[in-house]
Design a protein around this motif. Structure first.
Motif: not given
Length: 151
Positions: A70, A83, A85, A88, A92-94, A108, A128, A131
């Protein structure tokens, strides 16, 4: 004379191409330990983004991000973080993390989305990962991220 001009044009063109290419700075990597509510621990191999230019670029343009890796974004003070994306492609998951290391939110994020994903409280860090990884390994809000390496 024509030959010199031709070479000069080629050199200028190549220089412009090199200058216009985005450089991906190699970020330092740290193993980050996360303690779950059940007492178990696991680690994430995270790139560390501390400088504004590192945080702004993040995972942009990366097509693959392996599970167990990550990026940890470090901010100077507690604040509401947001944030998106942009550019990108990898989903991703944050996790938003407060200054004591407690995970306060997990969301997500959708590839290429310009929609802001905003923390619900002031936090100091964001992590991050690919996901679904947090769910897959059972990491939840309230779990603790060890940030000892920052001291």
């Amino acid at each position: 004379m024509i030959k010199k001009s031709f070479y000069l044009i080629i050199i200028c063109f190549l220089s412009l191409c090199l200058l216009s290419c985005k450089s991906h700075t190699k970020l330092p990597v740290k193993n980050i330990t996360i303690s779950k509510a059940d007492g178990s621990q696991l680690s994430v191999k995270a790139e560390i983004a501390e400088k504004p230019e590192e945080r702004n670029f993040g995972f942009m343009e990366r097509k693959t991000i392996p599970d167990g890796t990550g990026m940890l974004f470090i901010f100077e003070k507690d604040q509401i973080l947001s944030f998106w994306m942009k550019n990108t492609p990898h989903p991703l998951s944050i996790a938003y993390i407060d200054s004591k290391g407690k995970i306060r939110d997990i969301f997500d994020m959708t590839p290429y989305s310009l929609a802001s994903v905003v923390s619900t409280v002031s936090v100091r860090y964001a992590l991050e990962v690919p996901q679904g990884w947090f769910d897959k390994v059972g990491i939840k809000k309230g779990d603790i991220v060890s940030l000892d390496f920052l001291n």
